[in-house]
Design an enzyme around this catalytic site. Structure first.
Site, PDB file in Angstrom:
ATOM      1  N   TRP A 192       0.855  -1.187   0.000  1.00  0.00           N
ATOM      2  CA  TRP A 192       0.000   0.000   0.000  1.00  0.00           C
ATOM      3  C   TRP A 192       0.893   1.239   0.000  1.00  0.00           C
ATOM      4  O   TRP A 192       1.837   1.308   0.784  1.00  0.00           O
ATOM      5  CB  TRP A 192      -0.917  -0.022   1.222  1.00  0.00           C
ATOM      6  CG  TRP A 192      -1.788   1.195   1.341  1.00  0.00           C
ATOM      7  CD1 TRP A 192      -2.449   1.846   0.315  1.00  0.00           C
ATOM      8  CD2 TRP A 192      -2.108   1.911   2.536  1.00  0.00           C
ATOM      9  NE1 TRP A 192      -3.139   2.927   0.827  1.00  0.00           N
ATOM     10  CE2 TRP A 192      -2.966   2.979   2.174  1.00  0.00           C
ATOM     11  CE3 TRP A 192      -1.774   1.757   3.877  1.00  0.00           C
ATOM     12  CZ2 TRP A 192      -3.462   3.881   3.100  1.00  0.00           C
ATOM     13  CZ3 TRP A 192      -2.283   2.648   4.819  1.00  0.00           C
ATOM     14  CH2 TRP A 192      -3.111   3.702   4.421  1.00  0.00           C
ATOM     15  N   LYS A 231     -13.648  -0.298   5.109  1.00  0.00           N
ATOM     16  CA  LYS A 231     -14.200  -1.022   3.962  1.00  0.00           C
ATOM     17  C   LYS A 231     -15.324  -1.967   4.368  1.00  0.00           C
ATOM     18  O   LYS A 231     -16.386  -1.968   3.762  1.00  0.00           O
ATOM     19  CB  LYS A 231     -13.101  -1.843   3.263  1.00  0.00           C
ATOM     20  CG  LYS A 231     -12.314  -1.067   2.242  1.00  0.00           C
ATOM     21  CD  LYS A 231     -11.315  -0.175   2.885  1.00  0.00           C
ATOM     22  CE  LYS A 231     -10.449   0.529   1.848  1.00  0.00           C
ATOM     23  NZ  LYS A 231      -9.383   1.301   2.504  1.00  0.00           N
ATOM     24  N   ASP A 233      -1.586  -6.066   8.725  1.00  0.00           N
ATOM     25  CA  ASP A 233      -2.456  -4.966   8.308  1.00  0.00           C
ATOM     26  C   ASP A 233      -3.759  -5.625   7.836  1.00  0.00           C
ATOM     27  O   ASP A 233      -3.805  -6.251   6.788  1.00  0.00           O
ATOM     28  CB  ASP A 233      -1.785  -4.168   7.181  1.00  0.00           C
ATOM     29  CG  ASP A 233      -2.638  -2.970   6.789  1.00  0.00           C
ATOM     30  OD1 ASP A 233      -2.175  -2.160   5.957  1.00  0.00           O
ATOM     31  OD2 ASP A 233      -3.765  -2.844   7.307  1.00  0.00           O
TER      32      ASP A 233
HETATM   33  C1  IK2 Z   1      -3.680  -2.261   2.900  1.00  0.00           C
HETATM   34  C2  IK2 Z   1      -4.317  -1.055   3.525  1.00  0.00           C
HETATM   35  N1  IK2 Z   1      -4.050  -0.757   4.812  1.00  0.00           N
HETATM   36  C3  IK2 Z   1      -4.595   0.292   5.430  1.00  0.00           C
HETATM   37  C4  IK2 Z   1      -5.453   1.129   4.763  1.00  0.00           C
HETATM   38  C5  IK2 Z   1      -6.008   2.320   5.536  1.00  0.00           C
HETATM   39  O1  IK2 Z   1      -7.329   2.338   5.599  1.00  0.00           O
HETATM   40  P1  IK2 Z   1      -8.101   3.252   6.641  1.00  0.00           P
HETATM   41  O2  IK2 Z   1      -7.108   4.123   7.325  1.00  0.00           O
HETATM   42  O3  IK2 Z   1      -9.094   4.029   5.827  1.00  0.00           O
HETATM   43  O4  IK2 Z   1      -8.743   2.297   7.590  1.00  0.00           O
HETATM   44  C6  IK2 Z   1      -5.775   0.876   3.421  1.00  0.00           C
HETATM   45  C7  IK2 Z   1      -6.718   1.801   2.676  1.00  0.00           C
HETATM   46  N2  IK2 Z   1      -6.506   1.839   1.295  1.00  0.00           N
HETATM   47  O5  IK2 Z   1      -6.665   3.043   0.753  1.00  0.00           O
HETATM   48  C8  IK2 Z   1      -7.293   3.004  -0.492  1.00  0.00           C
HETATM   49  C9  IK2 Z   1      -6.299   2.886  -1.649  1.00  0.00           C
HETATM   50  O6  IK2 Z   1      -5.251   2.273  -1.514  1.00  0.00           O
HETATM   51  O7  IK2 Z   1      -6.625   3.405  -2.714  1.00  0.00           O
HETATM   52  C10 IK2 Z   1      -5.198  -0.235   2.788  1.00  0.00           C
HETATM   53  O8  IK2 Z   1      -5.483  -0.531   1.490  1.00  0.00           O
END
Ligand code: IK2
Length: 405
Positions: A137, A254, A218
């Site tokens: 990510w 999500k 994660d």
């Molecule tokens: C692997 C992962 N970890 C953590 C997160 C963090 O998510 P949040 O902080 O919203 O819970 C995300 C959120 N992704 O964001 C959208 C994109 O990559 O286009 C994520 O994909």
């Protein structure tokens, strides 16, 4: 004495992460049929964001409850949320929970959980090296670097097979220094959509434990990948079951559609109740000067749903509906590509899982598709399957065919 505007201009230079550049290019495109496949958020068949029905019911219930107030939460958040969130990822029968070896604190969604965990590790863990998948990510390297950790990469994606570079991954983890932290995406790997099989997870677990590495899961997509909360938690539960330590960043962005509520949790599984107690105290010292206490609304929604068996069941049905729609988009895109006779093996589209698909399209092809077909994805060829609908699949399949041939 630099003029303030000079300082600002230094910070807001031309370099925008490619993610933002794609977003702005798509936003500024006047084409009525443009297709934005770069945003990592669920969209309905009609292309709209989705507020789950069960979330609306939970909010209504909270609004009607006159005993609810807007006072500060404790530094570690809503106690019921922490307890229920830990059970959701670890399982109702978790020995670690029974033995009180688990610390869970509410954090600002997945990102906040990763950051608090990283700050804690930078301060207390004997190794400051953290290994992340290549690719991973886009925000991971910044989160861990800013927390004071030193980011290294382990091989994860094989561009030849468009699958997992499992041998390379094991080799890199085997070469990591003892005590190094290893980031493992629990399911629905972002950006590749490629997850290890359970047999491969077991081999990963063995090498992590034998090398004395510290797993940091994660867990941003639990239930969103396969449609089953328990299936998507199997990788985490495999590690926790062996009695070793691990960290888990949890997000309800999500799987409950609570993106903007910023609701998540950091769980640290320790080797004893006494260590867990000490870890909890140290986590409070990380959080207090960072944001004092977490927000109450998202935690109240999640707690309302998780503690009511009917609402929990309704949530799992809606959650599976989202996962199933994405799986259907994969199947439809694969069939549309096959129907056009596009050269190459496109089976990775249906083998990959979760929000994203790593298409294998290169930056030149991605830019050409944006220009000629008004279809936008990140320059590494990642598309958000959630951004597709039955109506737009043909448009994407046509564009891929044209870009490839
Ligand atoms: C692997 C992962 N970890 C953590 C997160 C963090 O998510 P949040 O902080 O919203 O819970 C995300 C959120 N992704 O964001 C959208 C994109 O990559 O286009 C994520 O994909």
């Amino acid at each position: 004495d630099l003029h303030p505007s000079y300082l600002l201009c230094c910070f807001f230079g031309p370099i925008l992460p490619f993610y933002e550049r794609v977003i702005f290019a798509c936003r500024d495109d006047p084409c009525p049929v443009k297709l934005n496949l770069s945003v990592g958020a669920y969209r309905t068949e009609e292309g709209k964001p989705l507020v789950l029905e069960v979330v609306r019911r939970a909010e209504q219930q909270l609004a009607n409850d006159r005993s609810c107030d807007k006072g500060y939460l404790p530094i570690d958040g809503l106690a019921d949320f922490n307890k229920l969130g830990a059970k959701l990822i670890l399982g109702d029968d978790s020995h670690a929970l029974e033995e009180n070896r688990v610390v869970t604190i509410q954090c600002l969604s997945g990102t906040g959980s990763l950051r608090v965990g990283a700050e804690f590790l930078a301060k207390h863990h004997q190794q400051s090296v953290i290994y992340v998948p290549n690719p991973t990510w886009g925000n991971h390297p910044s989160i861990f670097t800013l927390a004071g950790l030193s980011v290294q990469y382990f091989r994860y994606y094989d561009p030849q097979t468009r699958g997992l570079d499992f041998e390379g991954m094991l080799e890199d983890l085997g070469a990591a220094p003892s005590g190094a932290i290893v980031v493992l995406q629990a399911c629905a790997h972002n950006p590749t959509g490629i997850d290890p099989t359970l047999e491969q997870w077991e081999q990963i677990r063995q090498i992590v434990r034998s090398k004395g590495l510290l797993p940091f899961f994660d867990n941003a997509y639990q239930g969103f990948a396969s449609g089953s909360l328990d299936s998507d938690a199997q990788s985490v539960r495999m590690f926790v079951a062996d009695g070793g330590e691990c960290l888990i960043a949890q997000s309800f962005a999500k799987n409950m559609g609570l993106y903007g509520e910023r609701i998540g949790a950091l769980t640290i599984v320790c080797t004893s109740e006494d260590v867990a107690r000490k870890v909890h105290g140290q986590l409070l010292l990380v959080v207090r000067p960072m944001y004092l206490t977490p927000p109450i609304h998202g935690a109240s929604i999640v707690t309302t749903i998780l503690k009511n068996s009917d609402m929990y069941k309704d949530w799992t049905i809606e959650l599976k509906g989202m996962a199933d729609r994405i799986i259907s988009m994969r199947q439809q895109l694969y069939e549309a590509i096959q129907a056009r006779g596009t050269p190459g093996d496109w089976s990775h589209i249906i083998k990959q899982i979760g929000m994203f698909s790593f298409t294998g399209l290169n930056e030149k092809q991605v830019r050409w598709m944006a220009k000629e077909y008004h279809i936008y994805m990140t320059y590494d060829g990642r598309i958000s399957m959630a951004g597709l609908s039955s109506k737009t699949v043909p448009q994407l399949a046509d564009a891929i065919h044209a870009a490839i041939t």
